[in-house]
Design a protein around this motif. Sequence first.
Motif, PDB file in Angstrom:
ATOM      1  N   GLN A 519       0.815  -1.200   0.000  1.00 23.26           N
ATOM      2  CA  GLN A 519       0.000   0.000   0.000  1.00 23.26           C
ATOM      3  C   GLN A 519       0.855   1.258   0.000  1.00 23.26           C
ATOM      4  O   GLN A 519       0.373   2.354  -0.106  1.00 23.26           O
ATOM      5  N   LEU A 520       2.170   1.090   0.201  1.00 26.25           N
ATOM      6  CA  LEU A 520       3.009   2.265   0.322  1.00 26.25           C
ATOM      7  C   LEU A 520       3.379   2.831  -1.040  1.00 26.25           C
ATOM      8  O   LEU A 520       3.697   2.099  -1.953  1.00 26.25           O
ATOM      9  N   PRO A 521       3.363   4.158  -1.152  1.00 21.57           N
ATOM     10  CA  PRO A 521       3.903   4.737  -2.375  1.00 21.57           C
ATOM     11  C   PRO A 521       5.359   4.309  -2.475  1.00 21.57           C
ATOM     12  O   PRO A 521       6.068   4.298  -1.463  1.00 21.57           O
ATOM     13  N   VAL A 522       5.808   3.940  -3.640  1.00 26.80           N
ATOM     14  CA  VAL A 522       7.131   3.319  -3.773  1.00 26.80           C
ATOM     15  C   VAL A 522       8.274   4.156  -3.223  1.00 26.80           C
ATOM     16  O   VAL A 522       9.243   3.627  -2.709  1.00 26.80           O
ATOM     17  N   ASP A 523       8.130   5.471  -3.310  1.00 27.25           N
ATOM     18  CA  ASP A 523       9.302   6.273  -2.986  1.00 27.25           C
ATOM     19  C   ASP A 523       9.365   6.715  -1.532  1.00 27.25           C
ATOM     20  O   ASP A 523      10.122   7.591  -1.188  1.00 27.25           O
ATOM     21  N   ILE A 524       8.549   6.142  -0.646  1.00 29.18           N
ATOM     22  CA  ILE A 524       8.708   6.603   0.726  1.00 29.18           C
ATOM     23  C   ILE A 524       9.695   5.724   1.480  1.00 29.18           C
ATOM     24  O   ILE A 524       9.923   4.571   1.141  1.00 29.18           O
ATOM     25  N   ASP A 525      10.254   6.321   2.507  1.00 29.45           N
ATOM     26  CA  ASP A 525      11.281   5.678   3.284  1.00 29.45           C
ATOM     27  C   ASP A 525      10.635   4.678   4.255  1.00 29.45           C
ATOM     28  O   ASP A 525       9.954   5.057   5.204  1.00 29.45           O
ATOM     29  N   VAL A 526      10.869   3.406   3.995  1.00 28.33           N
ATOM     30  CA  VAL A 526      10.206   2.370   4.790  1.00 28.33           C
ATOM     31  C   VAL A 526      10.614   2.436   6.261  1.00 28.33           C
ATOM     32  O   VAL A 526       9.795   2.218   7.154  1.00 28.33           O
ATOM     33  N   ALA A 527      11.854   2.780   6.512  1.00 28.32           N
ATOM     34  CA  ALA A 527      12.323   2.862   7.904  1.00 28.32           C
ATOM     35  C   ALA A 527      11.583   3.979   8.655  1.00 28.32           C
ATOM     36  O   ALA A 527      11.155   3.793   9.795  1.00 28.32           O
ATOM     37  N   LEU A 528      11.400   5.083   7.982  1.00 36.62           N
ATOM     38  CA  LEU A 528      10.667   6.183   8.617  1.00 36.62           C
ATOM     39  C   LEU A 528       9.210   5.785   8.845  1.00 36.62           C
ATOM     40  O   LEU A 528       8.634   6.033   9.908  1.00 36.62           O
ATOM     41  N   TRP A 529       8.638   5.163   7.857  1.00 40.04           N
ATOM     42  CA  TRP A 529       7.269   4.663   7.963  1.00 40.04           C
ATOM     43  C   TRP A 529       7.113   3.766   9.188  1.00 40.04           C
ATOM     44  O   TRP A 529       6.199   3.941   9.995  1.00 40.04           O
ATOM     45  N   GLU A 530       8.050   2.843   9.378  1.00 42.23           N
ATOM     46  CA  GLU A 530       7.973   1.948  10.524  1.00 42.23           C
ATOM     47  C   GLU A 530       8.148   2.721  11.835  1.00 42.23           C
ATOM     48  O   GLU A 530       7.470   2.447  12.822  1.00 42.23           O
ATOM     49  N   THR A 531       9.052   3.679  11.824  1.00 39.01           N
ATOM     50  CA  THR A 531       9.256   4.501  13.021  1.00 39.01           C
ATOM     51  C   THR A 531       7.967   5.227  13.404  1.00 39.01           C
ATOM     52  O   THR A 531       7.559   5.233  14.571  1.00 39.01           O
ATOM     53  N   HIS A 595      15.028  10.491  12.971  1.00 46.79           N
ATOM     54  CA  HIS A 595      15.233   9.643  11.805  1.00 46.79           C
ATOM     55  C   HIS A 595      16.168  10.324  10.798  1.00 46.79           C
ATOM     56  O   HIS A 595      17.065   9.699  10.234  1.00 46.79           O
ATOM     57  N   LEU A 596      15.957  11.620  10.594  1.00 46.35           N
ATOM     58  CA  LEU A 596      16.775  12.339   9.619  1.00 46.35           C
ATOM     59  C   LEU A 596      18.228  12.456  10.084  1.00 46.35           C
ATOM     60  O   LEU A 596      19.157  12.450   9.285  1.00 46.35           O
ATOM     61  N   ALA A 597      18.407  12.540  11.416  1.00 45.63           N
ATOM     62  CA  ALA A 597      19.746  12.690  11.961  1.00 45.63           C
ATOM     63  C   ALA A 597      20.515  11.370  11.950  1.00 45.63           C
ATOM     64  O   ALA A 597      21.742  11.345  11.932  1.00 45.63           O
ATOM     65  N   ALA A 598      19.786  10.275  11.981  1.00 43.00           N
ATOM     66  CA  ALA A 598      20.426   8.959  12.103  1.00 43.00           C
ATOM     67  C   ALA A 598      21.257   8.597  10.858  1.00 43.00           C
ATOM     68  O   ALA A 598      20.979   9.049   9.786  1.00 43.00           O
TER      69      ALA A 598
END
Length: 598
Positions: A519-531, A595-598
């Motif tokens: 269901q995710l748009p392909v270009d989103i960051d999966v790690a951020l999504w999970e966070t 997340h961005l800093a990591a």
Amino acid sequence: MINAQTVLESTFGYPSFRAPQKDIIDTLVAGGDALVLMPTGGGKSLCYQIPALVRDGCGIVVSPLIALMQDQVDALRQLGVKASYLNSTLSLDEAHNIEQALLAGQLDLLYVAPERLKQERMLNLIKRSSIALFAIDEAHCVSQWGHDFRADYLQLGILHEQFPEIPRIALTATADARTRKEIVNRLDLGGARQFVSGFDRPNIAYTIGLKHNPKQQLQQFLTEQHAHDAGIIYCLSRKKTEDIAFWLQGQGFNALPYHAGLDAKIRANHQARFLREESVIIVATVAFGMGIDKPDVRFVAHLDLPKTVESYYQETGRAGRDGLPANAWMIYGLQDVIKLRQMMESSEGSEEHKRAEQHRLNAMLGLCEITTCRRQALLDYFDDELDQPCGNCDTCLKPVPTWDGTQAARMALSACYRTEQRFGVNYLVDVLRGADIDKIKHNNHHQLSTYGVGSELDNNQWRSVFRQLVARGYLSVDLERFGALRLEEKCRPLLRGEEHIELRKDVKQQDAKRTTKSQLPVDIDVALWETLRNCRRELADEQGVPPYVIFHDSTLQEMCVTMPQSLPEFSQLSGVGARKLDKYGAVFLSAINKHLAA
Ligand code: ADP
Ligand code: ZN
């Protein structure tokens, strides 16, 4: 008076109304009545919630489902709306407090079960309070022809008798004109403005395949497309819901059964888990689903054929309320048709009623067998229109090959006729293919002219021919004789050679992989999504509410895409109103920054 647009933005966090919402809200705010027919996920709730906030007094919402009131109220409270409910789950003390709050004008919205509303005590309370409006949700429950009839709904006519000056809004997603008429009559809504929206659910992809190995097909569908998603699987029998649920558990899915025969506690627990946890699959009979407004149901699967197009549409409509891509997936076979016809024949009810049911089943079968766009056919059934094929159903995505089945159909009909219409599919296929079996010899059917004429088609191909002939009404199933096939009037032109018939070519692996793999748009960051999902889950658990009450998936996805850096930026997200900005803005911003800093 505050205005509706302001409430939409500041309370709900949405920038604009969807097409009919504005007119409906204006009608109510001005004191008029409305009848609203809108597909599931269309946004019916705002149509009464906003006028209740704009008008003086409390909005009374009649809703048939006690079990869901808590979640509805939780979701509203998250937005800063003063909402409560009155139903039999409350203690006397709790109920008393809420009654006092209503009298004191401290409530914006009050959800009430229909059986309570008609009680003298409740009516008196309403008389003494300031009431903004009455909203009658799931208004089709008033219809005796419908599938969700509730006797208590019949009493709701008294609202108009006793409170003629308070505006009323009746809402339903059930489309057919007959039900609509019944709602108007029984609820005395002759003077109401009617708002009938198109019924299309463009984000739902329809697939109807042939059943050959149901479990394996289901497993493939789930693993390929919905490995971590919440969904509903419908089956015809209670036993089967349990079988499938336990089997899926064995395959590592988080699946739970649900049917009317389960202990009430277990049922409530399974429903609560479905609502509160992510990626729970409910395997249910039709007893499950009405009023379930979980927005992120990613698929609805049917392992058995529903009896009517209405039910099919209602059930599949529970997928994708949030507007994100969702699947309506079904497999069916000849046995389903026979079973349903048997159930109907043996059901009680007048001949007329049975004929009507047959008629509806035929429409459902027609939908299964068509070779053109399913969505166009579905909408057409509800007198709605779609100019172009949709491009988001199986027949659009993968055009169905057809073949000239005239000759085969004639052979099939003739085999049926020459064996005196006394036999079922398996036997007729044996005759056509010239099987060397005792039963045929015993009946002397090896001497018929049709014996062995059909050896060019294999077993499955013949079954396909018979299925389509039954589905299209050339053959009927004789129930006194265990599924013997009989010729119908409709056969004549075909047998006389005056008609030509195109049949579907059944492709075995029809459930080709589809677009909604994730269901995710392909270009989103999966790690951020999970966070962000974890963050949401923690907040939800702390408060004992379902995660979607905090934010919908669509809001989280927007966060992943726009990655807001400040509260003003965060407030621009769809679904973020003043209250949620306040409560959750900082938490999510910090999660994004980390997340961005990591
Ligand atoms: P229904 O009751 O018709 O099935 P809901 O009222 O539950 O639908 O609304 C479906 C979804 O659409 C909800 O997530 C709701 O918040 C969202 N929604 C409704 N109206 C709007 C709008 N004007 N803008 C954005 N989202 C909306
Ligand atoms: Zn289509």
